[in-house]
Design a protein around this motif. Structure first.
Motif, PDB file in Angstrom:
ATOM      1  N   PHE A   1       0.923  -1.097   0.153  1.00  0.00           N
ATOM      2  CA  PHE A   1       0.161  -0.077   0.025  1.00  0.00           C
ATOM      3  C   PHE A   1       0.692   1.234  -0.033  1.00  0.00           C
ATOM      4  CE2 PHE A   1      -2.761  -3.207   1.979  1.00  0.00           C
ATOM      5  CZ  PHE A   1      -3.866  -3.045   1.056  1.00  0.00           C
ATOM      6  N   GLY A   2       2.204   1.239   0.155  1.00  0.00           N
ATOM      7  CA  GLY A   2       2.892   2.579   0.022  1.00  0.00           C
ATOM      8  C   GLY A   2       2.846   3.365   1.215  1.00  0.00           C
ATOM      9  N   PHE A   3       2.813   3.033   2.547  1.00  0.00           N
ATOM     10  CA  PHE A   3       2.652   3.983   3.705  1.00  0.00           C
ATOM     11  C   PHE A   3       4.395   4.032   3.938  1.00  0.00           C
ATOM     12  CE2 PHE A   3      -1.646   4.159   5.930  1.00  0.00           C
ATOM     13  CZ  PHE A   3      -2.132   4.399   4.936  1.00  0.00           C
ATOM     14  N   THR A   4       4.875   4.951   4.335  1.00  0.00           N
ATOM     15  CA  THR A   4       6.247   5.231   4.704  1.00  0.00           C
ATOM     16  C   THR A   4       6.410   4.609   6.144  1.00  0.00           C
ATOM     17  OG1 THR A   4       6.027   7.281   5.222  1.00  0.00           O
ATOM     18  CG2 THR A   4       6.531   6.875   3.224  1.00  0.00           C
ATOM     19  N   LYS A   5       7.705   4.385   6.504  1.00  0.00           N
ATOM     20  CA  LYS A   5       7.997   4.252   7.814  1.00  0.00           C
ATOM     21  C   LYS A   5       7.608   5.196   8.962  1.00  0.00           C
ATOM     22  CE  LYS A   5      11.983   3.134  10.679  1.00  0.00           C
ATOM     23  NZ  LYS A   5      13.413   2.583  10.929  1.00  0.00           N
ATOM     24  N   GLU A   6       7.947   6.582   8.441  1.00  0.00           N
ATOM     25  CA  GLU A   6       7.567   7.557   9.259  1.00  0.00           C
ATOM     26  C   GLU A   6       6.052   7.759   9.438  1.00  0.00           C
ATOM     27  OE1 GLU A   6      11.424   7.732   7.765  1.00  0.00           O
ATOM     28  OE2 GLU A   6       9.625   7.708   6.762  1.00  0.00           O
ATOM     29  N   GLN A   7       5.271   7.810   8.360  1.00  0.00           N
ATOM     30  CA  GLN A   7       3.818   7.532   8.541  1.00  0.00           C
ATOM     31  C   GLN A   7       3.306   6.568   9.544  1.00  0.00           C
ATOM     32  OE1 GLN A   7       2.822   7.171   4.256  1.00  0.00           O
ATOM     33  NE2 GLN A   7       2.877   9.470   3.967  1.00  0.00           N
ATOM     34  N   CYS A   8       3.643   5.344   9.303  1.00  0.00           N
ATOM     35  CA  CYS A   8       3.343   4.339  10.249  1.00  0.00           C
ATOM     36  C   CYS A   8       3.567   4.438  11.619  1.00  0.00           C
ATOM     37  CB  CYS A   8       3.958   2.840   9.742  1.00  0.00           C
ATOM     38  SG  CYS A   8       3.210   2.232   8.184  1.00  0.00           S
ATOM     39  N   GLN A   9       4.850   4.868  11.935  1.00  0.00           N
ATOM     40  CA  GLN A   9       5.477   5.313  13.317  1.00  0.00           C
ATOM     41  C   GLN A   9       4.650   6.497  13.903  1.00  0.00           C
ATOM     42  OE1 GLN A   9       9.700   6.025  12.586  1.00  0.00           O
ATOM     43  NE2 GLN A   9      10.131   4.351  13.613  1.00  0.00           N
ATOM     44  N   SER A  10       4.088   7.383  12.882  1.00  0.00           N
ATOM     45  CA  SER A  10       3.280   8.718  13.512  1.00  0.00           C
ATOM     46  C   SER A  10       1.689   7.992  13.765  1.00  0.00           C
ATOM     47  CB  SER A  10       2.965   9.742  12.474  1.00  0.00           C
ATOM     48  OG  SER A  10       2.164   9.128  11.442  1.00  0.00           O
ATOM     49  N   ILE A  11       1.306   6.960  13.323  1.00  0.00           N
ATOM     50  CA  ILE A  11       0.004   6.329  13.484  1.00  0.00           C
ATOM     51  C   ILE A  11       0.246   5.499  14.944  1.00  0.00           C
ATOM     52  CG2 ILE A  11      -1.465   4.596  12.831  1.00  0.00           C
ATOM     53  CD1 ILE A  11      -0.838   4.975  10.006  1.00  0.00           C
ATOM     54  N   ALA A  12       1.332   4.855  15.120  1.00  0.00           N
ATOM     55  CA  ALA A  12       1.308   3.888  16.223  1.00  0.00           C
ATOM     56  C   ALA A  12       1.562   5.033  17.397  1.00  0.00           C
ATOM     57  CB  ALA A  12       2.658   3.185  15.983  1.00  0.00           C
ATOM     58  N   LYS A  13       2.154   6.171  17.238  1.00  0.00           N
ATOM     59  CA  LYS A  13       2.495   7.103  18.227  1.00  0.00           C
ATOM     60  C   LYS A  13       1.230   8.042  18.763  1.00  0.00           C
ATOM     61  CE  LYS A  13       4.937  11.566  19.552  1.00  0.00           C
ATOM     62  NZ  LYS A  13       5.608  12.643  19.058  1.00  0.00           N
ATOM     63  N   ALA A  14       0.325   8.058  17.771  1.00  0.00           N
ATOM     64  CA  ALA A  14      -1.008   8.690  17.978  1.00  0.00           C
ATOM     65  C   ALA A  14      -1.970   7.578  18.596  1.00  0.00           C
ATOM     66  CB  ALA A  14      -1.705   8.908  16.662  1.00  0.00           C
ATOM     67  N   CYS A  15      -1.978   6.459  18.619  1.00  0.00           N
ATOM     68  CA  CYS A  15      -2.550   5.478  19.026  1.00  0.00           C
ATOM     69  C   CYS A  15      -2.002   5.210  20.623  1.00  0.00           C
ATOM     70  CB  CYS A  15      -2.401   3.971  18.511  1.00  0.00           C
ATOM     71  SG  CYS A  15      -2.987   3.976  16.750  1.00  0.00           S
ATOM     72  N   THR A  16      -0.751   5.184  20.901  1.00  0.00           N
ATOM     73  CA  THR A  16      -0.239   4.800  22.052  1.00  0.00           C
ATOM     74  C   THR A  16       0.240   6.009  23.047  1.00  0.00           C
ATOM     75  OG1 THR A  16       1.705   4.537  21.155  1.00  0.00           O
ATOM     76  CG2 THR A  16       0.470   2.548  21.048  1.00  0.00           C
ATOM     77  N   GLU A  17       0.267   7.290  22.531  1.00  0.00           N
ATOM     78  CA  GLU A  17       0.675   8.331  23.451  1.00  0.00           C
ATOM     79  C   GLU A  17      -0.418   8.645  24.421  1.00  0.00           C
ATOM     80  OE1 GLU A  17       1.376  11.688  21.105  1.00  0.00           O
ATOM     81  OE2 GLU A  17      -0.550  11.829  20.254  1.00  0.00           O
ATOM     82  N   ASP A  18       0.069   8.804  25.750  1.00  0.00           N
ATOM     83  CA  ASP A  18      -0.829   9.063  26.735  1.00  0.00           C
ATOM     84  C   ASP A  18      -1.625  10.208  26.736  1.00  0.00           C
ATOM     85  OD1 ASP A  18      -0.391   6.609  28.301  1.00  0.00           O
ATOM     86  OD2 ASP A  18       1.363   7.315  29.133  1.00  0.00           O
ATOM     87  N   ASP A  19      -0.805  11.422  26.270  1.00  0.00           N
ATOM     88  CA  ASP A  19      -1.470  12.816  26.194  1.00  0.00           C
ATOM     89  C   ASP A  19      -2.421  12.888  24.967  1.00  0.00           C
ATOM     90  OD1 ASP A  19      -2.136  15.291  26.626  1.00  0.00           O
ATOM     91  OD2 ASP A  19      -0.223  16.161  25.872  1.00  0.00           O
ATOM     92  N   SER A  20      -3.568  12.110  24.984  1.00  0.00           N
ATOM     93  CA  SER A  20      -4.453  12.021  23.770  1.00  0.00           C
ATOM     94  C   SER A  20      -5.916  11.633  24.385  1.00  0.00           C
ATOM     95  CB  SER A  20      -3.978  11.206  22.443  1.00  0.00           C
ATOM     96  OG  SER A  20      -5.071  11.539  21.397  1.00  0.00           O
ATOM     97  N   ILE A  21      -6.639  11.323  23.472  1.00  0.00           N
ATOM     98  CA  ILE A  21      -8.077  11.080  23.752  1.00  0.00           C
ATOM     99  C   ILE A  21      -8.561   9.778  24.588  1.00  0.00           C
ATOM    100  CG2 ILE A  21     -10.548  10.869  22.798  1.00  0.00           C
ATOM    101  CD1 ILE A  21      -9.259  12.661  20.349  1.00  0.00           C
ATOM    102  N   GLY A  22      -8.640   9.855  25.951  1.00  0.00           N
ATOM    103  CA  GLY A  22      -9.195   8.555  26.639  1.00  0.00           C
ATOM    104  C   GLY A  22      -7.896   7.721  26.759  1.00  0.00           C
ATOM    105  N   GLN A  23      -8.380   6.359  27.093  1.00  0.00           N
ATOM    106  CA  GLN A  23      -7.084   5.401  26.884  1.00  0.00           C
ATOM    107  C   GLN A  23      -6.421   5.307  25.719  1.00  0.00           C
ATOM    108  OE1 GLN A  23      -8.041   1.999  29.482  1.00  0.00           O
ATOM    109  NE2 GLN A  23     -10.179   2.199  28.863  1.00  0.00           N
TER     110      GLN A  23
END
Length: 371
Positions: free
Chosen positions: A294-316
């Motif tokens: 699908f062509g997602f880059t490493k940086e894009q995938c890492q940014s997704i993972a960070k948005a999923c797992t960072e504490d300072d965001s929405i809910g758990q």
């Protein structure tokens, strides 16, 4: 009552043009009338969007932070998304890059019900990456799909997930499939003492979502898979809030590609597959992995993972689930890239094992445990 803010990337030739565009966005996303006829008082002071900050980000791009009133949203996710990027999404040269709910909306939209902590408890896997085989292909019989699921659960898979192409076709109708696979996974768990969960793909017409979800729970499913690109993020919000359902939700990215693939339109990858998923109440967010088709880059995938797992965001926090191009051979690289809190989606590469598919699961677990 605290206002919430949306950060936009504006493509413009100079700061004056960017400022004018930002003011127009503030109007478009709220009152949708010319500035000179905005009524004085409550509408102008509270409802009208306000440009809080704007500055140059790079050559030709500017970052604008616009605040909005929670009164313009109420408690409906569809309307919140409408304020974030309704009519303005139809314009060119504009991308949503961040969202801060503020205290008021954070109390209305609480995010994932289970999140990483709750899913680890359900799965009995306190540490390490999780393995999720995808049962497929479309056209298979109920019996064949149930056999695949049984072998995967028997071998130690954490989450057995329907392929998103399995809905309610006559080859493997939803209710028959869910009953058979739930029973197969339960049988494997009983034999191994494991805690594998089965996530069927919610099918049916919009008015049937509740009935299909309820049926899945009663049949013994451990979670639900849904496609917000087809059913809408509000469908996830609805299921995540349902008091009598109480099942974790996995979201599939089908149909969402056009929202992120343009450099100058839509949302960033982190917003679409991270922030907006948490906002809706998703517990596991599936997205295309780097190195796949699908062509997602490493940086894009890492940014997704960070948005999923960072504490300072929405809910758990929630679990990122990269899929496509995943294999045993890539396990070490992927663990180094994503860390512990990840669900590895295994599809075509796993099916190459055929009736020895359990060996593929065990090989993947061995590779992950060795890291």
């Amino acid at each position: 009552m605290s206002r919430f803010t949306v950060t936009y990337r504006i493509f413009a030739s100079n700061i004056e043009e960017a400022k004018q565009r930002a003011e127009n966005i503030a109007l478009e996303q709220t009152v949708e009338i010319p500035r000179d006829i905005v009524p004085k008082g409550y509408i102008e002071d509270e409802i009208l969007g306000k440009v809080e900050e704007i500055g140059q980000e790079s050559e030709g791009t500017f970052k604008a932070i616009i605040s909005y009133s929670p009164d313009s949203v109420g408690d409906e996710l569809a309307q919140l998304n409408n304020v974030i990027f309704g009519n303005s999404s139809i314009q060119t040269g504009l991308k949503v890059i961040d969202l801060d709910l503020g205290e008021t909306l954070a109390s209305r939209f609480k995010g994932p019900r289970f999140g990483i902590k709750g899913l680890r408890q359900k799965l009995g896997r306190p540490t390490g990456g999780m393995i999720s085989p995808v049962i497929k292909p479309q056209g298979s019989s109920v019996e064949d799909l149930a056999t695949i699921a049984y072998l995967c659960a028997l071998a130690g898979a954490d989450i057995i997930k329907d392929d998103h192409g399995l809905t309610n076709q006559h080859m493997a109708p939803f209710k028959q499939r869910v009953e058979a696979i739930s029973a197969a996974v339960a049988k494997a768990n009983a034999e191994t003492g494991g805690n594998a969960l089965y996530f069927p793909n919610i099918a049916g017409h919009v008015g049937e979502i509740d009935a299909f979800a309820k049926f899945a729970k009663e049949a013994g499913a451990g979670g639900l898979l849904i496609m917000p690109g087809h059913f809408g993020f509000a469908a996830i919000d609805h299921l995540a809030r349902a008091p009598d359902l109480d099942l974790p939700i996995m979201a599939h990215p089908a149909f969402l590609g056009p929202y992120v693939l343009s450099e100058q339109l839509g949302f960033t990858h982190a917003m679409m597959f991270g922030t907006l998923q948490r906002l809706a109440g998703t517990d596991i967010s599936v997205f295309p992995n780097v190195g796949g088709r699908f062509g997602f880059t490493k940086e894009q995938c890492q940014s997704i993972a960070k948005a999923c797992t960072e504490d300072d965001s929405i809910g758990q926090t929630m679990l990122p689930s990269p899929g496509g191009g995943m294999s045993v051979e890539r396990a070490a690289d992927m663990a180094g890239m994503y860390g512990d809190d990840v669900v590895y989606l295994l599809g075509g590469s796993l099916l190459r094992y055929q009736d020895k598919i359990g060996e593929g699961i065990r090989d993947m677990r061995t590779a992950l445990d060795a890291i």
